[in-house]
Every structure is written in structure tokens, then in C-alpha cells.
Scaffold this motif. Structure first.
Motif, PDB file in Angstrom:
ATOM      1  N   HIS A   6       1.503  25.222  22.689  1.00  0.00           N
ATOM      2  CA  HIS A   6       1.248  23.968  21.986  1.00  0.00           C
ATOM      3  C   HIS A   6       1.798  24.085  20.569  1.00  0.00           C
ATOM      4  CE1 HIS A   6      -1.490  22.459  25.088  1.00  0.00           C
ATOM      5  NE2 HIS A   6      -1.997  23.672  25.144  1.00  0.00           N
ATOM      6  N   SER A   7       2.684  23.176  20.190  1.00  0.00           N
ATOM      7  CA  SER A   7       3.193  23.147  18.813  1.00  0.00           C
ATOM      8  C   SER A   7       3.816  21.791  18.551  1.00  0.00           C
ATOM      9  CB  SER A   7       4.238  24.255  18.587  1.00  0.00           C
ATOM     10  OG  SER A   7       5.421  23.981  19.312  1.00  0.00           O
ATOM     11  N   PRO A   8       3.938  21.408  17.268  1.00  0.00           N
ATOM     12  CA  PRO A   8       4.583  20.130  16.950  1.00  0.00           C
ATOM     13  C   PRO A   8       6.033  20.097  17.429  1.00  0.00           C
ATOM     14  CG  PRO A   8       3.380  20.981  15.050  1.00  0.00           C
ATOM     15  CD  PRO A   8       3.434  22.085  16.067  1.00  0.00           C
ATOM     16  N   PRO A   9       6.541  18.916  17.749  1.00  0.00           N
ATOM     17  CA  PRO A   9       7.962  18.810  18.124  1.00  0.00           C
ATOM     18  C   PRO A   9       8.901  19.228  16.995  1.00  0.00           C
ATOM     19  CG  PRO A   9       6.766  16.811  18.725  1.00  0.00           C
ATOM     20  CD  PRO A   9       5.838  17.631  17.878  1.00  0.00           C
ATOM     21  N   ARG A  10       8.474  18.972  15.735  1.00  0.00           N
ATOM     22  CA  ARG A  10       9.318  19.322  14.581  1.00  0.00           C
ATOM     23  C   ARG A  10       8.472  20.014  13.534  1.00  0.00           C
ATOM     24  NH1 ARG A  10      13.989  17.242  13.169  1.00  0.00           N
ATOM     25  NH2 ARG A  10      13.438  16.568  11.078  1.00  0.00           N
ATOM     26  N   ILE A  11       8.941  21.171  13.097  1.00  0.00           N
ATOM     27  CA  ILE A  11       8.346  21.885  11.977  1.00  0.00           C
ATOM     28  C   ILE A  11       9.456  22.136  10.969  1.00  0.00           C
ATOM     29  CG2 ILE A  11       7.155  23.961  11.174  1.00  0.00           C
ATOM     30  CD1 ILE A  11       6.039  24.302  14.014  1.00  0.00           C
ATOM     31  N   LEU A  12       9.258  21.632   9.759  1.00  0.00           N
ATOM     32  CA  LEU A  12      10.223  21.857   8.681  1.00  0.00           C
ATOM     33  C   LEU A  12       9.580  22.825   7.696  1.00  0.00           C
ATOM     34  CD1 LEU A  12      10.836  19.012   9.975  1.00  0.00           C
ATOM     35  CD2 LEU A  12      11.824  18.372   7.769  1.00  0.00           C
ATOM     36  N   PHE A  13      10.237  23.942   7.439  1.00  0.00           N
ATOM     37  CA  PHE A  13       9.656  24.953   6.554  1.00  0.00           C
ATOM     38  C   PHE A  13      10.647  25.307   5.452  1.00  0.00           C
ATOM     39  CE2 PHE A  13       8.668  29.096   4.914  1.00  0.00           C
ATOM     40  CZ  PHE A  13       7.286  29.161   4.913  1.00  0.00           C
ATOM     41  N   GLY A  14      10.152  25.363   4.221  1.00  0.00           N
ATOM     42  CA  GLY A  14      10.960  25.854   3.126  1.00  0.00           C
ATOM     43  C   GLY A  14      10.839  25.000   1.873  1.00  0.00           C
ATOM     44  N   ARG A  15      11.180  25.581   0.776  1.00  0.00           N
ATOM     45  CA  ARG A  15      11.120  24.875  -0.508  1.00  0.00           C
ATOM     46  C   ARG A  15      12.097  23.696  -0.515  1.00  0.00           C
ATOM     47  NH1 ARG A  15       8.453  27.202  -4.894  1.00  0.00           N
ATOM     48  NH2 ARG A  15       7.157  28.899  -4.105  1.00  0.00           N
ATOM     49  N   GLY A  16      11.603  22.553  -0.935  1.00  0.00           N
ATOM     50  CA  GLY A  16      12.412  21.344  -0.982  1.00  0.00           C
ATOM     51  C   GLY A  16      12.263  20.454   0.238  1.00  0.00           C
ATOM     52  N   LYS A  17      11.647  20.959   1.295  1.00  0.00           N
ATOM     53  CA  LYS A  17      11.519  20.166   2.524  1.00  0.00           C
ATOM     54  C   LYS A  17      10.593  18.958   2.348  1.00  0.00           C
ATOM     55  CE  LYS A  17      14.131  22.454   5.444  1.00  0.00           C
ATOM     56  NZ  LYS A  17      15.332  21.823   6.057  1.00  0.00           N
TER      57      LYS A  17
END
Length: 377
Positions: A6-17
Motif C-alpha cells: 500500500h502506497s500513494p500513486p505519487r510521492i515527491l521527495f526533496g527540497r523544492g518539491k
């Protein structure tokens, strides 16, 4: 070997995201709800960005860990707005409220129809609205879990609204949003993040997926938290944000253990930060599990304790006590200081033994063992 991820379809990780949040939300439609923490000013940049793109935005505050009455009031206000999506910007409280709100806005009934334990526990009949999460603390990992924790003051409980479809459509983890987080909040939420990679690793429900995520995050979590107790450090913020995200993914797929079994009961009785409760319990529960487990489970507990010993000195045997002492030295209050009356230990222990989190603990402890861990905490 059979398991589900189970996890989100989109994960955005990082500075500025975080700068991408407005566009990500508007992909689901022009009308939305933004749930923020107690300080509305921290969300002004996002609300301005959304409105500049033509969005019609309703803003709601989550100044505390959400209670049922908070969710009910927010649902009434949000339904009148007819939103296309819900976005939370804040700590675990804001994310839990927003996640529950996204589930309840389309629901034909009220939250008690769906809450576990005290409520009717019925499945959601309508799909939740698209939910987006931007955490501003590194702790709960709620941005990637499928449940929202709601307090019921009259029952002295914190219980979950849960559905696989409640997982965020988009989780944006921008460590810059955690920069400058107050030291006490960093300590409490950071200990929660560390707990949430330790407990899935020890869980009887662990899977190869959760093992891969959790085991690799324990040492980096401890190291990052130790560095942040010494000075503000962007690299340590980045690492702790990753550990928090890892904990959320791990627990969503393997469950937790006795720390959270106890914390859920305690959190329903007192108005204390969830992370601080978990931090106070982590050392004593590790000591309890080390004493009660054997075989592979004991080997896993010993690996955790050896990692703590490498960080804080001493041996695996005294690692739980050293961790507790270190947290205390950094300013973490114990359970009594948080408001737990020792006269209530029996009732807390008894309730915790029946909790869903306790079912993941590597061993089902006795009432006496749990009561002893509470006394140590």
C-alpha cells in the motif's frame, strides 16, 4: 511469500518539491480545501499560489490532534464548499484531519458509522475525495498511510477511520518545510519517526517490503535526530524526513507494536503530543520485548539495541535504558510529566492489550509486563 503493498500513486521527495503542490492539486479540479496547522501563516504561500491559478479555496485549521467534534465541524463546512480535493499542509494532526475530511465529505452518513471500535466500523460506501499531503514535521509518516486517527474525548480513546482508498493521491515530502522546527517538536516527532521504523521491523506482520524500508532507516534516523539536538542541520533534516516517510510506508504495510498500542490509549486520555508519548515509551518497551522474546524475534530486537549502543555507547543489554536517558537529557518529559497518573496504569495496560497495534508486537506481553513498562516510562 504473499503480501500487498500500500502506497500513494505519487510521492515527491526533496527540497523544492513543495512548489509543485498547487499544480498537483489543481489537476483534480478548481475547488479545494486546505487544512493547515495552528499557525495559518505557514500556509499563506500555498493558498496564494492556488488562488493565483484561479482556485476557489476553503481553509480550515487543525490546532490540535483531531477530535470527533473537530472532524464533524470541518465536514459540515467543507461539504458546503463542494470541493474537488483536500490538501493538508502541517504536522500529523493536520494530515489526519484532512485525510478523514476527504473520506467524510462524500460519505452519506457521519464519522461514527465508520470509526473502528467505538463506531459501527462500516466500510466507506463512497470513494474519498482526492487527498494531497505536505508534512511540515518529520514524525508520523501519515502522508502515506491509509488511516486517520481521531480522538473521542468522551470515551478516552483515539481510534482510526481506515480505508485503502484514503491513501493520499500525492504525497509531497519537502524537508525544507521542516527547517527551523522547534527543538522540542523535532525531538518528539523524530522519536516517533524512529519508533515507526523500529516497530514495523519487529512486527509479527513484517513483510520483505516493510523489512527493506524499515531496517535501513533505523540508524540514519537515530543519527539525524542526534545531530539535530546539537544544531540545525539541513542534511539531517533531509535524512529525518526520509526516515519519517519510510516509517509511514513500513507501518502501512506491516503494522506497529506495543509502543503505539499504549500511545493510542494514553493519547485518548491526555492532551499530550503523540510523538512525546511514543518517545517516552520506546526505551521501556524495547527492554520489555528484549526480555520476553526469543529466536528470530529476539535477534531483531538485539539488532536494534546494538544500533542504539553504537550511537549512544554501552551494550545491547543497556541500550533501551541509554536511549531513554538520552531522550530525557534532551528535554523529553516522562509519562508522569505528560499527565499520565500512575493510578491509571492498570486500566491503560488492559486497554492497550486489546489494541490493533499491540497485535503486531513481536510477543503478546502480560498485563504485568505492560504495567512495568509504563512504570519505567
Amino acid at each position: 511469500m504473499i503480501f500487498t503493498i500500500h502506497s500513494p500513486p505519487r510521492i515527491l521527495f526533496g527540497r523544492g518539491k513543495a512548489a509543485l503542490a498547487a499544480d498537483e492539486a489543481l489537476a483534480f479540479g478548481p475547488r479545494g480545501v486546505v487544512v493547515h496547522g495552528a499557525q495559518a501563516g505557514r500556509a499563506e504561500w500555498l493558498i496564494a499560489a492556488l488562488r493565483a491559478r484561479g482556485a476557489e479555496v476553503l481553509t480550515l485549521a487543525a490546532p490540535r490532534e483531531p477530535l470527533l467534534e473537530d472532524l464533524t465541524a470541518a465536514t459540515t463546512a467543507a461539504r458546503d464548499h463542494r470541493p474537488d480535493w483536500v490538501l493538508s499542509l502541517g504536522g500529523g494532526a493536520a494530515i489526519d484531519l484532512g485525510k478523514a475530511l476527504a473520506a467524510m465529505i462524500p460519505a452519506p452518513g457521519d464519522a461514527l458509522d465508520h470509526l473502528e471500535g467505538v463506531g459501527r466500523g462500516l466500510p466507506l460506501t463512497a470513494a474519498p475525495l482526492p487527498f494531497l499531503a505536505l508534512p511540515t514535521t518529520a514524525g508520523t509518516g501519515a502522508e502515506v498511510t491509509k488511516n486517520a486517527v481521531i480522538g473521542l474525548r468522551d470515551h478516552g480513546l483515539k481510534i482510526s477511520l481506515r480505508d485503502d482508498r484514503m491513501i493520499a493521491r500525492v504525497a509531497i515530502v519537502d524537508p525544507a518545510l521542516t527547517d527551523g522546527c522547534p527543538r522540542d517538536v523535532t525531538l518528539a516527532s523524530g522519536l516517533d519517526a524512529v519508533t515507526q521504523v523500529i516497530e514495523p521491523w519487529l512486527s509479527v506482520k513484517a513483510t520483505p517490503y516493510s523489512d527493506a524500508i524499515a531496517a535501513a532507516a533505523i540508524r540514519p534516523g537515530l543519527e539525524a535526530l542526534k545531530r539535530l539536538m546539537q544544531a540545525e542541520d539541513p542534511d539531517a533534516r533531509d535524512r529525518l524526513a526520509w526516515v519519517s516517510l519510510s516509517g509511514g510506508l513500513a507501518l502501512a504495510n506491516s503494522g506497529l507494536g506495543a509502543v503505539h498500542g499504549l500511545a493510542g490509549v494514553i493519547g485518548g486520555r491526555i492532551a499530550a503530543p503523540h510523538g512525546a508519548i511514543c518517545g517516552a515509551l520506546l526505551g521501556p518497551v524495547l527492554a520489555m520485548n528484549r526480555e520476553l522474546t526469543g529466536g528470530t524475534a529476539r535477534e531483531r530486537v538485539d539488532q536494534v539495541c546494538a544500533t542504539i549502543a553504537d550511537m549512544l555507547g554501552g551494550t545491547a543489554q543497556d541500550a533501551p535504558a541509554r536511549l531513554q536517558g538520552w531522550a530525557c537529557d534532551q528535554g523529553l518529559p516522562d509519562l508522569r510529566a505528560l499527565g499520565v497518573d500512575p493510578a491509571h496504569h492498570d486500566a491503560i495496560a488492559g486497554a492497550a492489550l486489546g489494541s490493533s497495534s499491540m497485535k503486531g508486537n513481536p510477543v503478546l506481553p502480560s498485563l504485568v509486563s505492560v504495567r512495568h513498562a509504563l512504570a519505567q516510562a
